[in-house]
Design a protein around this motif. Structure first.
Motif, PDB file in Angstrom:
ATOM      1  N   ASP A 111      16.344  43.136  -9.008  1.00  0.00           N
ATOM      2  CA  ASP A 111      17.706  43.265  -8.486  1.00  0.00           C
ATOM      3  C   ASP A 111      17.793  42.481  -7.186  1.00  0.00           C
ATOM      4  N   VAL A 112      18.354  41.281  -7.256  1.00  0.00           N
ATOM      5  CA  VAL A 112      18.406  40.404  -6.082  1.00  0.00           C
ATOM      6  C   VAL A 112      19.265  41.015  -4.987  1.00  0.00           C
ATOM      7  N   GLY A 113      20.431  41.572  -5.349  1.00  0.00           N
ATOM      8  CA  GLY A 113      21.328  42.145  -4.352  1.00  0.00           C
ATOM      9  C   GLY A 113      20.695  43.289  -3.592  1.00  0.00           C
ATOM     10  N   ALA A 114      19.948  44.137  -4.290  1.00  0.00           N
ATOM     11  CA  ALA A 114      19.299  45.282  -3.649  1.00  0.00           C
ATOM     12  C   ALA A 114      17.924  44.927  -3.104  1.00  0.00           C
TER      13      ALA A 114
ATOM     14  N   ALA B 189      39.310  37.308   0.109  1.00  0.00           N
ATOM     15  CA  ALA B 189      38.181  37.342  -0.820  1.00  0.00           C
ATOM     16  C   ALA B 189      38.656  37.636  -2.237  1.00  0.00           C
ATOM     17  N   VAL B 190      37.817  37.261  -3.195  1.00  0.00           N
ATOM     18  CA  VAL B 190      38.082  37.592  -4.596  1.00  0.00           C
ATOM     19  C   VAL B 190      36.929  38.449  -5.104  1.00  0.00           C
ATOM     20  N   SER B 191      37.173  39.153  -6.172  1.00  0.00           N
ATOM     21  CA  SER B 191      36.164  40.060  -6.716  1.00  0.00           C
ATOM     22  C   SER B 191      34.861  39.324  -7.000  1.00  0.00           C
ATOM     23  N   GLY B 192      33.763  39.975  -6.613  1.00  0.00           N
ATOM     24  CA  GLY B 192      32.445  39.405  -6.858  1.00  0.00           C
ATOM     25  C   GLY B 192      31.899  38.591  -5.706  1.00  0.00           C
ATOM     26  N   GLU B 193      32.684  38.425  -4.641  1.00  0.00           N
ATOM     27  CA  GLU B 193      32.202  37.655  -3.498  1.00  0.00           C
ATOM     28  C   GLU B 193      31.519  38.568  -2.480  1.00  0.00           C
ATOM     29  N   LYS B 194      30.530  37.980  -1.808  1.00  0.00           N
ATOM     30  CA  LYS B 194      29.839  38.685  -0.734  1.00  0.00           C
ATOM     31  C   LYS B 194      30.632  38.472   0.555  1.00  0.00           C
ATOM     32  N   VAL B 195      30.912  39.577   1.269  1.00  0.00           N
ATOM     33  CA  VAL B 195      31.736  39.493   2.474  1.00  0.00           C
ATOM     34  C   VAL B 195      31.071  40.236   3.624  1.00  0.00           C
TER      35      VAL B 195
ATOM     36  N   ARG C 289      29.282  33.546  -3.130  1.00  0.00           N
ATOM     37  CA  ARG C 289      29.211  34.269  -4.395  1.00  0.00           C
ATOM     38  C   ARG C 289      27.994  35.176  -4.427  1.00  0.00           C
ATOM     39  N   SER C 290      28.208  36.435  -4.701  1.00  0.00           N
ATOM     40  CA  SER C 290      27.120  37.404  -4.750  1.00  0.00           C
ATOM     41  C   SER C 290      26.076  36.991  -5.783  1.00  0.00           C
ATOM     42  N   GLY C 291      24.802  37.165  -5.432  1.00  0.00           N
ATOM     43  CA  GLY C 291      23.713  36.839  -6.339  1.00  0.00           C
ATOM     44  C   GLY C 291      23.087  35.485  -6.091  1.00  0.00           C
ATOM     45  N   ASP C 292      23.741  34.629  -5.297  1.00  0.00           N
ATOM     46  CA  ASP C 292      23.171  33.331  -4.935  1.00  0.00           C
ATOM     47  C   ASP C 292      22.157  33.539  -3.816  1.00  0.00           C
TER      48      ASP C 292
END
Length: 688
Positions: A676-679, A166-172, A195-198
């Motif tokens: 806040d989409v992630g939360a 993974a790279v920084s900013g990715e959802k895992v 990708r986080s936020g999608d």
């Protein structure tokens, strides 16, 4: 197994209380190393099951001897937690008293009273609750860190193990591998989601976090394709193909479990409820059955479905499609003008649905709207009788004390990639189908109870005395006196309250608080009745395409119809299935709720800064929650409220200051401040 049963009995009899391993082996006359290791393993098994614990001197003892309470930790993002337990009120656990326990862990706690009177501290961890989680990966100088989406679990997970892709900013998706004492949990990345936020990435992450099975194994798809090719013949079944039978479902429904037919014969109504005969294709113990049991239920999202059965069955040969011959298990009921079932016939059937109707179309026909009335003129007479029968059922349910909470639900649609959110309309057609299915479910449950005494019941316990008393105190705070006894509350008591508040501004808040006071419906091999429906005998029968309990009930009905006995093995499986299906149902509901919240927040991103109206749906010490007319809920933080010295009155559910007060149900205007989409959270501020 005999050895562990013997040890268990001696603990309960007191022989092995407060004994260390050496003392226990001496009592058993054990001297060899192999036998000692066996005893140690048996003790560990009992300890892992939570049947025994060790005291502060390392001696084994029953938990009750130490006054311990068992439950599941529900942690707050602010650090503290509550112990949730099946019986009794929840206990408060300060952050300092968690002692390494995390959100979702099953633990023993020791009540300590404290300043609140309900405080407890974690004594021991029985088992860890979360094995997998999702979050955002960030690469640091000292290795990778994942910040969990489930913020109640912990603040961070340290990534260890094989090479990280993974790279920084990715959802895992992360599998927890260790819980080092005094440090953050450690985990390995199993999957990079996106990708986080999608939107779709976030939805996939929720599905992954709840560990829902997505793809069907190849052998399951092959088995479904094979059985779906069976020719459909009427032999051995009652033929309903010349009857006027229709399905009524939502516009976007793809699988059709149930069909209905209504006739008026003299002073009686004949209601026929035809349910897809899934058990004809899914045999007990076969590949399809094992996969269906593993899934437990279909799970529905705004953009997709994770079905319990492969599409060859759920979308095709089992689905009661318009103009297609389909196998059914049919319940034909003769009903008098008081809504009582005077006679019932349950039979294997074959039908051909005349029309695939939607709730909107049926409502328009009942209300006499054109051009739908002209197009479906052949259904007008039957739907007119169906409407009368629905009114009779609703009146009977009201007399019995059944609860019609009519809680608002969201209708979330995705059109060409655009998300739309609105409150779902509950029409007379929805009430009609609901009433007919309840009638069939009760008829089947009573049939099985009378004929074999065995059923997988759908039960709903009455509210606990503590919760009922808290609800009564809340009503007093609204100026609504109620005379029910909390320890002996009946569904008719709650129904009378709903009748009193009907049409009042506080009606919606009373319904919501009433709902929170009640137990959760579940499946059980024992019949304790259904509080919410005021039903003495109830089961789930009408949705075997999407619920495993219904499929199991179908098998029971067929055994009775064929004159076969329900074997002990099947009876034992019913008990196992009751618990397992209750758990898979809860998992599905939690996942659906999380995904719905995600879509709501995504929708509200387009409305940042807008002024909207809603009702206060919750009050806490840290702010108030407001539910908008479209069902989206957001928080107004206490620091964003007008300056005041606020005190939470939890009994009356009001946040009260010297100059301002905010009650549950109050109407307020808000501005959408943040999404806040992630939360999966919206934050509002007051518009004034």
């Amino acid at each position: 197994m005999a050895a562990i049963d013997r040890i268990r009995e001696q603990f309960h009899s007191g022989v092995l209380q407060y004994k260390k391993v050496n003392e226990i082996t001496r009592l058993f006359g054990i001297s060899s190393r192999t036998e000692r290791e066996t005893v140690v393993a048996l003790l560990r098994e009992l300890e892992d099951a939570g049947e025994i614990v060790r005291d502060d001197r390392g001696r084994f003892v029953l938990p009750g001897k130490l006054g311990l309470v068992r439950g599941v930790v529900q942690r707050s993002e602010r650090g503290f937690a509550f112990l949730l337990r099946p019986e009794g009120e929840d206990l408060f656990i300060p952050a300092r008293a968690l002692h390494g326990a995390l959100h979702g862990d099953e633990v023993f706690v020791r009540p300590v009273g404290g300043s609140r009177g309900d405080e407890a501290e974690v004594y021991s961890i029985i088992r860890r609750g979360m094995r997998r989680l999702t979050g955002v990966y960030e690469r640091g100088r000292r290795g990778g860190i994942v910040y969990p989406d489930e913020r109640r679990f912990c603040d961070a997970v340290r990534i260890v193990g094989r090479k990280v892709c993974a790279v920084s900013g990715e959802k895992v998706c992360v599998r927890i591998v260790a819980y080092p004492e005094g440090r953050v949990p450690e985990g390995e990345i199993e999957r990079v989601i996106g990708r986080s936020g999608d939107l779709l990435t976030e939805e996939d992450a929720i599905i992954c976090m709840h560990e829902l099975p997505e793809e069907f194994p190849g052998k399951v798809l092959t088995a479904a394709a094979r059985v779906a090719k069976q020719p459909i013949v009427a032999e051995g079944r009652r033929d309903f193909r010349d009857h006027l039978v229709i399905t009524i479902d939502g516009e976007d429904s793809r699988d059709f479990d149930d069909a209905i037919s209504v006739e008026k014969k003299g002073n009686f109504y004949v209601l026929s409820v035809h349910i897809a005969d899934v058990s004809h294709y899914v045999l007990r113990g076969d590949t399809l059955d094992k996969e269906a049991f593993r899934r437990g239920t279909s799970v529905y999202f705004p953009d997709r479905v994770l079905p319990m059965l492969p599409p060859a069955l759920s979308d095709d040969v089992c689905s009661l499609k318009e103009g297609e011959d389909r196998y059914t298990l049919s319940c034909v009921m003769t009903i008098n003008t008081n809504g009582q079932v005077c006679d019932k016939e349950i039979t294997k059937g074959i039908i051909r649905s005349r029309n695939r109707m939607t709730y909107a179309q049926v409502t328009d026909i009942i209300e006499g709207k054109e051009p739908v009335c002209t197009h479906y003129a052949h259904l007008a007479a039957m739907l007119d009788e169906a409407k009368r029968l629905t009114d009779i059922f609703m009146e009977r349910r009201a007399r019995q004390g059944g609860l019609d909470l009519d809680i608002r639900e969201a209708q979330i649609r995705v059109n060409s990639g655009k998300v739309c959110v609105a409150a779902r309309e509950r029409t007379i057609a929805h009430r009609m189908v609901e009433a007919f299915m309840v009638c069939a479910n009760e008829a089947i449950a009573s049939f099985l109870q009378e004929r074999c005494g065995i059923c997988l019941y759908r039960v709903h316990d009455k509210p606990s005395e503590e919760r009922a008393d808290a609800f009564r105190e809340f009503l007093k705070g609204l100026g609504l006196d109620s005379d029910f006894v909390p320890g002996k509350v009946r569904s008719s008591d709650y129904a009378a309250i709903l009748h009193r508040v009907n049409g009042m501004p506080t009606a919606s808040v009373v319904k919501n608080v009433m709902l929170r006071s009640m137990a959760k419906a579940r499946y059980s091999a024992e019949n304790v009745g259904h509080f919410g429906l005021a039903s003495d005998c109830y089961c789930h029968f009408t949705s075997p395409i999407r619920r495993y309990p219904d499929l199991l009930v179908h098998r029971l009905v067929k055994l009775v119809l064929d004159g076969q006995e329900v074997g002990m093995g099947f009876q034992n499986f019913i008990r196992i299935a009751a618990e397992d299906c209750s758990q898979t149902e809860q998992r599905a509901e939690e996942t659906e709720r999380d995904v719905d919240e995600l879509y709501k927040v995504w929708y509200m991103k387009e409305h940042l800064g807008e002024r909207l109206s809603g009702n206060i749906s919750g009050v806490t010490s840290f702010g108030i929650f407001v539910e908008l007319d479209n069902t989206v809920e957001g928080l107004i933080r206490a620091e964003d409220l007008p300056g005041d010295e606020y005190i939470l009155d939890a009994t009356r559910m009001v946040l009260r200051g010297k100059f301002h007060s905010y009650h549950m149900g109050d109407r307020v205007d808000i501005l959408v401040a943040n999404c806040d989409v992630g939360a999966r959270r919206c934050r509002f501020i007051l518009a004034e």
